[in-house]
Motif scaffolding. Structure first.
Motif, PDB file in Angstrom:
ATOM      1  N   ARG A  38      -8.861  12.459   4.144  1.00 32.44           N
ATOM      2  CA  ARG A  38      -9.263  11.963   2.828  1.00 32.44           C
ATOM      3  C   ARG A  38      -8.401  12.647   1.772  1.00 32.44           C
ATOM      4  N   TYR A  39      -7.824  11.834   0.888  1.00 32.92           N
ATOM      5  CA  TYR A  39      -6.998  12.316  -0.214  1.00 32.92           C
ATOM      6  C   TYR A  39      -7.801  12.163  -1.493  1.00 32.92           C
ATOM      7  N   GLU A  40      -7.782  13.173  -2.341  1.00 31.39           N
ATOM      8  CA  GLU A  40      -8.442  13.103  -3.646  1.00 31.39           C
ATOM      9  C   GLU A  40      -7.570  13.774  -4.697  1.00 31.39           C
ATOM     10  N   SER A  41      -7.451  13.129  -5.829  1.00 28.35           N
ATOM     11  CA  SER A  41      -6.819  13.726  -6.996  1.00 28.35           C
ATOM     12  C   SER A  41      -7.524  13.144  -8.208  1.00 28.35           C
ATOM     13  N   ALA A  42      -7.142  13.568  -9.376  1.00 32.36           N
ATOM     14  CA  ALA A  42      -7.771  13.056 -10.592  1.00 32.36           C
ATOM     15  C   ALA A  42      -7.605  11.545 -10.653  1.00 32.36           C
ATOM     16  N   GLY A  43      -8.696  10.822 -10.599  1.00 31.25           N
ATOM     17  CA  GLY A  43      -8.656   9.375 -10.759  1.00 31.25           C
ATOM     18  C   GLY A  43      -8.422   8.565  -9.500  1.00 31.25           C
ATOM     19  N   PHE A  44      -8.249   9.190  -8.307  1.00 31.96           N
ATOM     20  CA  PHE A  44      -8.006   8.416  -7.100  1.00 31.96           C
ATOM     21  C   PHE A  44      -8.511   9.169  -5.883  1.00 31.96           C
ATOM     22  N   ALA A  45      -9.123   8.426  -4.968  1.00 37.67           N
ATOM     23  CA  ALA A  45      -9.563   8.995  -3.692  1.00 37.67           C
ATOM     24  C   ALA A  45      -9.527   7.896  -2.642  1.00 37.67           C
ATOM     25  N   ALA A  46      -9.112   8.254  -1.431  1.00 38.05           N
ATOM     26  CA  ALA A  46      -9.065   7.279  -0.335  1.00 38.05           C
ATOM     27  C   ALA A  46      -8.908   7.999   0.988  1.00 38.05           C
ATOM     28  N   GLY A  47      -9.417   7.381   2.037  1.00 37.05           N
ATOM     29  CA  GLY A  47      -9.154   7.845   3.392  1.00 37.05           C
ATOM     30  C   GLY A  47      -7.789   7.320   3.799  1.00 37.05           C
ATOM     31  N   LEU A  48      -6.922   8.178   4.319  1.00 38.94           N
ATOM     32  CA  LEU A  48      -5.575   7.781   4.705  1.00 38.94           C
ATOM     33  C   LEU A  48      -5.399   7.932   6.209  1.00 38.94           C
ATOM     34  N   PRO A  49      -5.181   6.819   6.912  1.00 34.83           N
ATOM     35  CA  PRO A  49      -4.900   6.911   8.341  1.00 34.83           C
ATOM     36  C   PRO A  49      -3.424   7.212   8.579  1.00 34.83           C
ATOM     37  N   TYR A  50      -3.151   8.029   9.585  1.00 36.49           N
ATOM     38  CA  TYR A  50      -1.788   8.423   9.948  1.00 36.49           C
ATOM     39  C   TYR A  50      -1.477   7.921  11.351  1.00 36.49           C
ATOM     40  N   ASP A  51      -0.210   7.613  11.608  1.00 32.72           N
ATOM     41  CA  ASP A  51       0.184   7.220  12.954  1.00 32.72           C
ATOM     42  C   ASP A  51       0.531   8.471  13.774  1.00 32.72           C
ATOM     43  N   ALA A  52       0.928   8.259  15.020  1.00 32.01           N
ATOM     44  CA  ALA A  52       1.229   9.377  15.918  1.00 32.01           C
ATOM     45  C   ALA A  52       2.421  10.207  15.454  1.00 32.01           C
ATOM     46  N   ASP A  53       3.279   9.630  14.604  1.00 33.92           N
ATOM     47  CA  ASP A  53       4.433  10.356  14.076  1.00 33.92           C
ATOM     48  C   ASP A  53       4.122  11.117  12.796  1.00 33.92           C
ATOM     49  N   GLY A  54       2.887  11.026  12.303  1.00 31.47           N
ATOM     50  CA  GLY A  54       2.500  11.744  11.096  1.00 31.47           C
ATOM     51  C   GLY A  54       2.819  11.027   9.807  1.00 31.47           C
ATOM     52  N   LEU A  55       2.977   9.695   9.871  1.00 30.80           N
ATOM     53  CA  LEU A  55       3.230   8.906   8.656  1.00 30.80           C
ATOM     54  C   LEU A  55       1.968   8.166   8.242  1.00 30.80           C
ATOM     55  N   VAL A  56       1.738   8.058   6.937  1.00 32.37           N
ATOM     56  CA  VAL A  56       0.600   7.292   6.421  1.00 32.37           C
ATOM     57  C   VAL A  56       0.830   5.828   6.761  1.00 32.37           C
ATOM     58  N   ILE A  57      -0.164   5.171   7.372  1.00 27.76           N
ATOM     59  CA  ILE A  57       0.017   3.766   7.741  1.00 27.76           C
ATOM     60  C   ILE A  57      -0.669   2.800   6.777  1.00 27.76           C
ATOM     61  N   ASP A  58      -1.549   3.316   5.932  1.00 33.25           N
ATOM     62  CA  ASP A  58      -2.170   2.457   4.926  1.00 33.25           C
ATOM     63  C   ASP A  58      -2.552   3.319   3.730  1.00 33.25           C
ATOM     64  N   TYR A  59      -1.908   3.039   2.596  1.00 33.03           N
ATOM     65  CA  TYR A  59      -2.191   3.758   1.364  1.00 33.03           C
ATOM     66  C   TYR A  59      -2.730   2.729   0.379  1.00 33.03           C
ATOM     67  N   PRO A  60      -4.066   2.660   0.225  1.00 34.09           N
ATOM     68  CA  PRO A  60      -4.684   1.610  -0.593  1.00 34.09           C
ATOM     69  C   PRO A  60      -4.072   1.488  -1.979  1.00 34.09           C
ATOM     70  N   GLY A  61      -3.702   0.270  -2.316  1.00 34.20           N
ATOM     71  CA  GLY A  61      -3.143  -0.026  -3.627  1.00 34.20           C
ATOM     72  C   GLY A  61      -1.672   0.298  -3.792  1.00 34.20           C
ATOM     73  N   ALA A  62      -1.042   0.879  -2.744  1.00 35.10           N
ATOM     74  CA  ALA A  62       0.368   1.258  -2.890  1.00 35.10           C
ATOM     75  C   ALA A  62       1.243   0.694  -1.779  1.00 35.10           C
ATOM     76  N   ALA A  63       0.860   0.895  -0.529  1.00 37.61           N
ATOM     77  CA  ALA A  63       1.731   0.486   0.566  1.00 37.61           C
ATOM     78  C   ALA A  63       0.983   0.475   1.882  1.00 37.61           C
ATOM     79  N   ARG A  64       1.547  -0.245   2.830  1.00 34.58           N
ATOM     80  CA  ARG A  64       1.041  -0.202   4.198  1.00 34.58           C
ATOM     81  C   ARG A  64       2.217  -0.414   5.135  1.00 34.58           C
ATOM     82  N   ALA A  65       2.113   0.174   6.301  1.00 33.92           N
ATOM     83  CA  ALA A  65       3.188   0.057   7.282  1.00 33.92           C
ATOM     84  C   ALA A  65       3.115  -1.324   7.940  1.00 33.92           C
ATOM     85  N   VAL A  66       4.269  -1.912   8.182  1.00 30.36           N
ATOM     86  CA  VAL A  66       4.344  -3.175   8.914  1.00 30.36           C
ATOM     87  C   VAL A  66       5.333  -2.983  10.056  1.00 30.36           C
ATOM     88  N   ARG A  67       5.136  -3.745  11.084  1.00 25.81           N
ATOM     89  CA  ARG A  67       6.042  -3.646  12.247  1.00 25.81           C
ATOM     90  C   ARG A  67       7.080  -4.728  12.170  1.00 25.81           C
TER      91      ARG A  67
END
Length: 120
Positions: A91-120
């Motif tokens: 879970r990531y939290e900062s002033a004004g934003f919070a979200a659960g961030l899932p990571y892949d096996a390589d340690g990269l964020v695979i879904d960042y709500p409102g910003a980006a998501r990984a695609v294959r």
């Protein structure tokens, strides 16, 4: 080996940035900032998470980040909190934003709500 491609929806605004001029500002209080965070990018979030082993367990950490704001470059002190949720999720939290961030096996964020998501 697989590849990840990041798609970012930043809206219709595009700003011109003057990289030839002097810095537009830098927070004087960056003491304790071990990591750099590039605004509008999920690629810098893994650094403090991996450094502290939060994908495998742990509790909550509050690293100080040197955040580079975009599109108008400015470096600021940016406190935030990361909390281990379960294997591969933080879970990531900062002033004004919070979200659960899932990571892949390589340690990269695979879904960042409102910003980006990984695609294959």
């Amino acid at each position: 080996m697989r590849s990840l491609v990041w798609m970012e929806d930043v809206g219709a605004e595009h700003a011109e940035v003057d990289f030839d001029g002097p810095p537009r500002g830098c927070d004087d209080d960056l003491d304790g900032a071990l990591d750099c965070d590039l605004g509008r990018s999920p690629l810098t979030d893994p650094t403090p998470v991996l450094r502290r082993g939060l994908l495998d367990g742990g509790g909550r950490v509050a690293p100080i980040m040197a955040r580079v704001r975009v599109p108008h470059p400015q470096v600021i002190r940016h406190p935030r909190w990361y909390t281990h949720l379960d294997q591969g999720s933080v879970r990531y939290e900062s002033a004004g934003f919070a979200a659960g961030l899932p990571y892949d096996a390589d340690g990269l964020v695979i879904d960042y709500p409102g910003a980006a998501r990984a695609v294959r």
